[in-house]
Design an enzyme around this catalytic site. Structure first.
Site, short mmCIF file in Angstrom:
data_model
loop_
_atom_site.label_atom_id
_atom_site.label_comp_id
_atom_site.label_asym_id
_atom_site.label_seq_id
_atom_site.Cartn_x
_atom_site.Cartn_y
_atom_site.Cartn_z
N GLY A 11 0.84 -1.20 0.00
CA GLY A 11 0.00 0.00 0.00
C GLY A 11 0.88 1.25 0.00
O GLY A 11 1.51 1.56 1.01
N THR A 134 -5.97 1.32 9.65
CA THR A 134 -6.89 1.38 10.79
C THR A 134 -7.97 0.32 10.60
O THR A 134 -8.62 0.29 9.56
CB THR A 134 -7.54 2.76 10.86
N GLU A 163 -1.27 4.19 12.82
CA GLU A 163 -0.59 5.41 12.44
C GLU A 163 -1.37 6.62 12.94
O GLU A 163 -2.57 6.70 12.73
CB GLU A 163 -0.46 5.46 10.91
N LEU A 165 -0.27 9.87 12.22
CA LEU A 165 0.12 11.07 11.49
C LEU A 165 -1.12 11.79 10.96
O LEU A 165 -2.12 11.15 10.64
CB LEU A 165 1.05 10.72 10.32
N GLU A 167 -2.44 14.32 7.90
CA GLU A 167 -2.02 14.74 6.58
C GLU A 167 -1.70 16.24 6.60
O GLU A 167 -2.32 17.00 7.34
CB GLU A 167 -3.09 14.41 5.55
N LYS A 218 -6.72 3.40 18.30
CA LYS A 218 -6.69 4.21 17.09
C LYS A 218 -8.07 4.79 16.79
O LYS A 218 -8.22 5.98 16.54
CB LYS A 218 -6.18 3.37 15.91
N LEU A 219 -9.09 3.94 16.87
CA LEU A 219 -10.45 4.42 16.62
C LEU A 219 -10.84 5.47 17.65
O LEU A 219 -11.45 6.49 17.33
CB LEU A 219 -11.46 3.26 16.68
N GLY A 269 -16.73 22.06 8.91
CA GLY A 269 -16.93 20.63 9.18
C GLY A 269 -15.65 19.86 8.93
O GLY A 269 -14.88 20.22 8.04
N CYS A 274 -10.24 9.61 7.67
CA CYS A 274 -10.27 8.84 8.92
C CYS A 274 -11.43 9.14 9.85
O CYS A 274 -12.07 8.19 10.34
CB CYS A 274 -8.97 9.05 9.67
N ARG A 440 -13.50 28.78 7.17
CA ARG A 440 -12.28 28.43 7.90
C ARG A 440 -11.81 29.55 8.81
O ARG A 440 -10.73 29.44 9.40
CB ARG A 440 -11.16 28.08 6.91
C1 UDX Z 1 -5.48 3.83 4.16
C2 UDX Z 1 -6.71 3.83 5.05
O1 UDX Z 1 -7.57 4.84 4.60
C3 UDX Z 1 -6.38 4.07 6.48
O2 UDX Z 1 -7.47 3.77 7.29
C4 UDX Z 1 -5.31 3.18 6.91
O3 UDX Z 1 -4.92 3.57 8.20
C5 UDX Z 1 -4.15 3.17 5.95
O4 UDX Z 1 -4.56 2.95 4.63
P1 UDX Z 1 -4.27 5.75 2.91
O5 UDX Z 1 -2.85 5.38 2.85
O6 UDX Z 1 -4.59 7.19 3.06
O7 UDX Z 1 -4.97 5.13 4.16
O8 UDX Z 1 -5.05 5.08 1.69
P2 UDX Z 1 -4.71 5.17 0.16
O9 UDX Z 1 -4.02 6.45 -0.12
O10 UDX Z 1 -5.96 4.81 -0.56
O11 UDX Z 1 -3.63 4.01 -0.06
C6 UDX Z 1 -3.87 2.65 -0.07
C7 UDX Z 1 -3.04 2.01 -1.19
O12 UDX Z 1 -3.17 0.60 -1.11
C8 UDX Z 1 -3.49 2.41 -2.59
O13 UDX Z 1 -2.40 2.96 -3.29
C9 UDX Z 1 -3.93 1.08 -3.23
O14 UDX Z 1 -3.64 0.99 -4.60
C10 UDX Z 1 -3.17 0.06 -2.42
N1 UDX Z 1 -3.76 -1.28 -2.42
C11 UDX Z 1 -5.06 -1.45 -2.08
C12 UDX Z 1 -2.99 -2.38 -2.78
O15 UDX Z 1 -1.82 -2.23 -3.10
N2 UDX Z 1 -3.55 -3.62 -2.75
C13 UDX Z 1 -4.84 -3.82 -2.40
O16 UDX Z 1 -5.32 -4.97 -2.38
C14 UDX Z 1 -5.62 -2.70 -2.05
C1 UDX Z 2 -6.51 12.54 11.61
C2 UDX Z 2 -5.79 12.42 12.95
O1 UDX Z 2 -5.43 13.72 13.41
C3 UDX Z 2 -4.58 11.54 12.81
O2 UDX Z 2 -3.95 11.35 14.07
C4 UDX Z 2 -5.00 10.20 12.25
O3 UDX Z 2 -3.88 9.38 12.03
C5 UDX Z 2 -5.76 10.37 10.95
O4 UDX Z 2 -6.85 11.25 11.13
P1 UDX Z 2 -6.15 13.92 9.36
O5 UDX Z 2 -7.48 13.39 8.97
O6 UDX Z 2 -5.02 13.82 8.40
O7 UDX Z 2 -5.65 13.20 10.70
O8 UDX Z 2 -6.30 15.48 9.71
P2 UDX Z 2 -6.70 16.33 11.00
O9 UDX Z 2 -5.67 17.37 11.16
O10 UDX Z 2 -6.98 15.50 12.18
O11 UDX Z 2 -8.02 17.07 10.52
C6 UDX Z 2 -9.23 16.39 10.26
C7 UDX Z 2 -10.31 17.37 9.90
O12 UDX Z 2 -10.72 18.14 11.02
C8 UDX Z 2 -9.90 18.38 8.83
O13 UDX Z 2 -10.94 18.55 7.89
C9 UDX Z 2 -9.67 19.64 9.62
O14 UDX Z 2 -9.85 20.79 8.83
C10 UDX Z 2 -10.73 19.51 10.71
N1 UDX Z 2 -10.42 20.29 11.93
C11 UDX Z 2 -9.33 19.98 12.68
C12 UDX Z 2 -11.25 21.33 12.31
O15 UDX Z 2 -12.24 21.63 11.64
N2 UDX Z 2 -10.96 22.03 13.46
C13 UDX Z 2 -9.87 21.73 14.24
O16 UDX Z 2 -9.70 22.40 15.26
C14 UDX Z 2 -9.04 20.68 13.83
#
Ligand code: UDX
Ligand code: UDX
Length: 460
Positions: A11, A134, A163, A165, A167, A218-219, A269, A274, A440
């Site tokens: 992945g 996750t 994880e 992290l 984005e 994580k959840l 929103g 995730c 925002r």
């Molecule tokens: C995903 C999930 O959304 C998150 O919940 C989890 O924690 C980590 O994986 P993300 O990396 O953001 O997060 O997903 P995505 O960017 O869609 O990457 C998944 C990759 O897996 C894709 O590039 C897809 O092509 C690849 N994949 C999927 C495979 O290589 N084999 C498969 O069978 C399915």
């Molecule tokens: C989240 C978790 O932070 C990270 O730990 C987990 O691994 C994956 O999910 P991510 O979805 O990448 O990370 O971004 P995050 O910074 O958490 O923001 C999520 C959303 O909430 C965004 O749309 C952001 O704009 C919004 N947000 C965040 C708000 O609207 N207000 C805030 O105060 C913080």
């Protein structure tokens, strides 16, 4: 005690790509191979022009430049990478099910199972298999069962290593994590993964638990974070009707050390891959165990988030004299937050959809999201034909172009560059009255009002 020499990650997405790039950077003696069934994605990771990497993250290009070709490899040969690895990370996506039992809530584990079956079929030596994706609690049980019933007589140890992290700050978060969580049953396997993170993470920040606590944590972490955003967003609506200012409320409550200042920014929103998915998962698990009060409690975080997006769109319609039919509305931003090209579950998609139902003409400008992706996001909703989406929505590559002749501007993503635009020039080119709806709370009210804009921001 085993030493890990070769790691494979299945992945190459937003999680797998950056995470394994940092592991390779920090552990030069370990060979890290990232594989993906999507060969175009692998080709993009191997592109000599680093601006073409499939994931945009500040600082990621430097990490890849340092490690790629040295001990970091991107490959489409999944079998070979599995066979050679001592440790295999599973980082494939786990989307919400769109069919069958648990539709709309449960995680679709089809890709995880495919990975497990492929590992089982190919492996001829012992492996540590790490869940990075996750997953719903007790997925490790299913993984174990598939891996152990293959007949190859190979030993597998399963670890959960979720994880955390975010984005847009992925590289920073990976380099300086608040904590690393490792769940497992076998002490040697756990230690092998602890040793990898110990290359750069202080030992006291690496915590080990049983498998189920790790999966559930994580959840729960994402549910708590999302709950804070929904909580402050609920208060934003109350602020608007009472004359309180949500910024002031956030500041006042955030200085209570028991509450803390982070994740209290009211917005149009939350989005991202995730929050919604993980809460739905939690809700589904609770319902499965007949814990309906628990499920209802967490579901409310999502319902409030849906409400916030609709409320923002409805406010635009109401303010534009109850009709947006044929009116040009310029969207600044499409990504779910700044500094990423990821649009999954972005609030912008749902706000646009609502306005398009009223036949608004939406023009989108986002510095990192492609036109192709924007149309894909709208088509995915299935609320109107692809032809109608292309008739009503245009994508601008120049922000000033996007806002020329617009009746209103809606800020959907907090990109820094929006603050430094020439707002006097924008005002001169717009229809009068010139409305700005800031989802925002990014722009400067005083400056915009002095220029003659009618300015609305969430919670003020
Ligand atoms: C995903 C999930 O959304 C998150 O919940 C989890 O924690 C980590 O994986 P993300 O990396 O953001 O997060 O997903 P995505 O960017 O869609 O990457 C998944 C990759 O897996 C894709 O590039 C897809 O092509 C690849 N994949 C999927 C495979 O290589 N084999 C498969 O069978 C399915
Ligand atoms: C989240 C978790 O932070 C990270 O730990 C987990 O691994 C994956 O999910 P991510 O979805 O990448 O990370 O971004 P995050 O910074 O958490 O923001 C999520 C959303 O909430 C965004 O749309 C952001 O704009 C919004 N947000 C965040 C708000 O609207 N207000 C805030 O105060 C913080």
């Amino acid at each position: 005690m085993r030493t890990i020499k070769k790691i494979t990650c299945i992945g190459a997405g937003y999680v797998g790509g950056p995470t394994m790039s940092v592991v390779a950077q920090r552990c030069p003696e370990i060979e890290v191979t990232i594989v993906d069934s999507n060969t175009a994605r692998i080709a993009a990771w191997n592109d000599s022009d680093l601006s073409n990497l499939p994931v945009y993250e500040p600082g990621l290009d430097e990490v890849v430049a340092e490690a790629r070709g040295r001990n970091l490899f991107f490959s489409a040969d999944v079998d070979k990478a599995i066979e050679e690895a001592d440790m295999i990370f599973i980082s494939v996506n786990t989307p919400t099910k769109t069919y069958g039992k648990g539709k709309g809530q449960a995680a679709d584990l089809k890709f995880i199972e495919l990975c497990a079956r492929q590992i089982a079929a190919v492996a001829t030596s012992d492996k540590i298999v790490v869940e990075k994706s996750t997953l719903p609690v007790r997925t490790a049980e299913a993984l174990k069962s598939i891996l152990h019933n293959t007949g190859n007589d190979v030993k597998f140890h399963i670890l959960s290593n979720p994880e955390f992290l975010a984005e847009g700050t992925a590289v920073h978060d990976l380099q300086n994590p608040d904590r690393v969580l490792i769940g497992g049953e076998d002490d040697d396997a756990i230690q092998a993964l602890v040793d990898i993170y110990s290359h750069w993470v202080p030992r006291e920040k690496i915590i080990t638990t049983n498998l189920w606590s790790s999966e559930l944590s994580k959840l729960v972490a994402n549910a708590f974070l999302a709950q804070r955003v929904s909580s402050i967003n609920a208060i934003s609506e109350l602020c608007e009707v009472t004359g309180a200012d949500v910024n002031e409320v956030s500041r006042a409550i955030g200085m209570d050390s028991r509450i803390g200042p982070k994740f209290l920014k009211a917005s149009v929103g939350f989005g991202g891959s995730c929050f919604q998915k993980d809460i739905l998962n939690l809700v589904y698990i609770a319902r499965t165990y007949n814990l309906h009060a628990v499920a209802d409690y967490w579901e409310q975080v999502i319902l409030l988030n849906d409400h916030q997006k609709v409320r923002f769109a409805e406010n635009i319609i109401k303010t534009l004299y109850n009709t947006v039919n044929g009116k040009k509305i310029a969207f600044l931003g499409w990504a779910f937050k700044k500094d990423t090209n990821d649009t999954r579950e972005s609030a912008a998609i749902y706000v646009a959809d609502h306005l398009l139902n009223e036949e608004a003409e939406v023009v989108v400008y986002d510095p990192k999201v492609s036109a192709e992706q924007i149309y894909k996001d709208l088509d995915y909703l299935g609320t109107r034909s692809p032809e109608d989406n292309r008739r009503l929505v245009t994508i601008a590559t120049d922000p000033y172009e996007a806002m020329r002749d617009a009746h209103a501007i809606a800020v959907l993503t907090e990109w820094d560059e929006f603050m430094s635009y020439d707002w006097a020039k924008i005002k001169a080119g717009m229809k009068k009255p010139s409305f700005v709806f800031d989802g925002r709370k990014l722009l400067n009210r005083k400056q915009l009002e002095e220029l003659g804009f009618v300015y609305y921001a969430i919670g003020e």
